[in-house]
Design a protein around this motif. Structure first.
Motif, PDB file in Angstrom:
ATOM      1  N   HIS A   1       2.032 -19.124 -10.073  1.00  0.00           N
ATOM      2  CA  HIS A   1       2.277 -17.735  -9.690  1.00  0.00           C
ATOM      3  C   HIS A   1       1.218 -17.226  -8.709  1.00  0.00           C
ATOM      4  O   HIS A   1       1.488 -16.320  -7.907  1.00  0.00           O
ATOM      5  CB  HIS A   1       2.312 -16.849 -10.937  1.00  0.00           C
ATOM      6  N   VAL A   2       0.004 -17.799  -8.787  1.00  0.00           N
ATOM      7  CA  VAL A   2      -1.053 -17.383  -7.858  1.00  0.00           C
ATOM      8  C   VAL A   2      -0.646 -17.700  -6.421  1.00  0.00           C
ATOM      9  O   VAL A   2      -0.772 -16.860  -5.517  1.00  0.00           O
ATOM     10  CB  VAL A   2      -2.383 -18.076  -8.211  1.00  0.00           C
TER      11      VAL A   2
ATOM     12  N   ASP B   1       2.430 -18.312  -5.397  1.00  0.00           N
ATOM     13  CA  ASP B   1       3.616 -17.511  -5.062  1.00  0.00           C
ATOM     14  C   ASP B   1       3.200 -16.152  -4.499  1.00  0.00           C
ATOM     15  O   ASP B   1       3.756 -15.685  -3.497  1.00  0.00           O
ATOM     16  CB  ASP B   1       4.490 -17.302  -6.301  1.00  0.00           C
ATOM     17  N   LYS B   2       2.230 -15.534  -5.144  1.00  0.00           N
ATOM     18  CA  LYS B   2       1.743 -14.225  -4.664  1.00  0.00           C
ATOM     19  C   LYS B   2       1.071 -14.361  -3.300  1.00  0.00           C
ATOM     20  O   LYS B   2       1.200 -13.480  -2.440  1.00  0.00           O
ATOM     21  CB  LYS B   2       0.784 -13.614  -5.691  1.00  0.00           C
TER      22      LYS B   2
ATOM     23  N   ARG C   1      13.009 -20.588  -6.115  1.00  0.00           N
ATOM     24  CA  ARG C   1      11.876 -20.465  -5.188  1.00  0.00           C
ATOM     25  C   ARG C   1      11.535 -21.824  -4.588  1.00  0.00           C
ATOM     26  O   ARG C   1      11.206 -21.921  -3.393  1.00  0.00           O
ATOM     27  CB  ARG C   1      10.669 -19.877  -5.911  1.00  0.00           C
TER      28      ARG C   1
ATOM     29  N   ARG D   1       1.065 -24.673  -3.589  1.00  0.00           N
ATOM     30  CA  ARG D   1       2.019 -24.265  -4.629  1.00  0.00           C
ATOM     31  C   ARG D   1       2.621 -25.474  -5.334  1.00  0.00           C
ATOM     32  O   ARG D   1       2.791 -25.476  -6.556  1.00  0.00           O
ATOM     33  CB  ARG D   1       3.118 -23.414  -4.010  1.00  0.00           C
TER      34      ARG D   1
ATOM     35  N   ILE E   1       3.885 -14.635  -0.774  1.00  0.00           N
ATOM     36  CA  ILE E   1       4.508 -13.328  -0.552  1.00  0.00           C
ATOM     37  C   ILE E   1       3.584 -12.421   0.255  1.00  0.00           C
ATOM     38  O   ILE E   1       3.974 -11.842   1.273  1.00  0.00           O
ATOM     39  CB  ILE E   1       4.866 -12.670  -1.895  1.00  0.00           C
ATOM     40  N   GLY E   2       2.344 -12.293  -0.217  1.00  0.00           N
ATOM     41  CA  GLY E   2       1.400 -11.400   0.444  1.00  0.00           C
ATOM     42  C   GLY E   2       1.098 -11.821   1.872  1.00  0.00           C
ATOM     43  O   GLY E   2       1.067 -10.984   2.794  1.00  0.00           O
TER      44      GLY E   2
ATOM     45  N   ALA F   1       9.710 -12.190  -3.165  1.00  0.00           N
ATOM     46  CA  ALA F   1       9.414 -11.160  -4.166  1.00  0.00           C
ATOM     47  C   ALA F   1      10.653 -10.750  -4.949  1.00  0.00           C
ATOM     48  O   ALA F   1      10.544 -10.194  -6.050  1.00  0.00           O
ATOM     49  CB  ALA F   1       8.801  -9.943  -3.480  1.00  0.00           C
TER      50      ALA F   1
ATOM     51  N   GLU G   1      13.084 -14.494  -8.953  1.00  0.00           N
ATOM     52  CA  GLU G   1      12.192 -14.784 -10.071  1.00  0.00           C
ATOM     53  C   GLU G   1      12.297 -16.228 -10.561  1.00  0.00           C
ATOM     54  O   GLU G   1      11.344 -16.755 -11.125  1.00  0.00           O
ATOM     55  CB  GLU G   1      12.494 -13.827 -11.232  1.00  0.00           C
TER      56      GLU G   1
END
Length: 338
Positions: free
Chosen positions: A116-117, A119-120, A46, A107, A123-124, A38, A41
């Motif tokens: 980005h989906v 990536d989230k 990443r 990913r 993270i989540g 998170a 960027e």
């Protein structure tokens, strides 16, 4: 239970403790990467972060499976009570691990505008799995009410301030494991950024450890007795001095720009915390009132499972060592996904 002077329950207790400790350290740093994701960027950085654990992340979870299977086989009563008490947190842990695992694979297959989906999801999933692992540990330390060998608490007993603080503490622990792991595996700006993050994370983790220890002693007189009664205070003082030494070592190694020593120091700090937990609950496997021997399966079952474990554990250790050896060294921008 003992067979000809050999206490199988203690042996199995050590095996389970070892497996769970290996999981916390080894899966901890790759969950930590998801937490740190998170803060990063740049998509190339990443990619590098994920490539540092891509060859080993799924193997790290073998230790969790080993610990759970060993608990079921050697201490079925403890398995039944603990899972019933922690049903909701553990379901959320599994959900987080699923999201994290799927994000690992999808990913790199996703189109750039959809990455980005995942990536989230990474993270989540990492945050949810880590936080609720900490909540489960906090609930376990708080004590699980048992009546007539059955869980006697409520489904939301874990939703309390102390377990939630433990969840925050594990987030900091895994984030620090992740940041110091990246010092070993990356270079350039990403390595510098992780070195910058590691310093405050170390101090924050030390503060939370102090808060958890003080809170535990305040709400549990029996644990305070194990820490401070008689000559036990000398053992507790030794652990505290070693923990302070680990924090000092981590900060000194960060200032001198060592690559491996910070991670070793954090792993040592985790081990000391784990040892403190073992001292706090011994000889119980379900705090505060079910001991190893009360929860144990028949000696014949423990012995049969132990024979298999003596073959399986060395294989896991060799495979783990070899995979880390093969994929040693720095990961650079542009390296392929393994």
């Amino acid at each position: 239970m003992a067979i000809q002077g050999i206490d199988l329950s203690i042996i199995w207790g050590v095996i389970i403790a070892f497996g769970l400790m290996m999981y916390v350290i080894m899966d901890g740093f790759d969950l930590g990467l998801g937490i740190l994701f998170a803060l990063i960027e740049d998509s190339r950085e990443r990619d590098v972060m994920m490539n540092t654990v891509a060859p080993v992340w799924d193997g790290n979870e073998t230790w969790l499976i080993l610990g759970g299977a060993a608990l079921y086989g050697a201490f079925p009563l403890a398995y039944a009570v603990i899972l019933e008490a922690l049903y909701l947190p553990l379901v959320l842990v599994l959900a987080g691990l699923i999201f994290r695992g799927v994000a690992f694979e999808f990913r790199f297959k996703a189109e750039a505008h959809r990455r980005h989906v995942w990536d989230k999801a990474f993270i989540g999933g990492s945050i949810v799995a880590t936080f609720f692992q900490g909540v489960a540990i906090g609930t376990y330390i708080s004590g699980i009410p048992v009546v007539d060998r059955q869980f006697a608490g409520g489904a939301l007993d874990w939703l309390a301030p102390f377990p939630l603080l433990c969840g925050v503490g594990l987030l900091l622990t895994y984030a620090l494991l992740g940041s110091t792991w990246l010092l070993i595996k990356t270079e350039g700006m990403l390595e510098s950024r992780m070195r910058h993050y590691s310093r405050p994370l170390t101090y924050l983790l030390a503060l939370v450890i102090v808060l958890i220890c003080a809170w535990t002693a305040w709400i549990h007189a029996d644990i305070a007795q194990r820490w401070l009664a008689g000559s036990h205070w000398m053992r507790s003082l030794l652990l505290a001095v070693l923990a302070v030494g680990a924090v000092v070592m981590i900060q000194k190694a960060l200032r001198k720009r060592h690559s491996h020593l910070p991670f070793i120091g954090v792993a040592g700090l985790v081990f000391l915390g784990y040892l403190g937990l073992a001292i706090s609950i011994w000889p119980n496997i379900v705090p505060p009132g079910i001991s190893l021997w009360q929860a144990a399966s028949p000696p014949s079952s423990q012995l049969f499972a132990l024979i298999g474990a003596l073959f399986i554990i060395p294989v896991i250790l060799v495979y783990t060592f070899w995979s880390y050896h093969v994929f040693r060294g720095k990961v650079k921008v542009g390296d392929a996904y393994h």
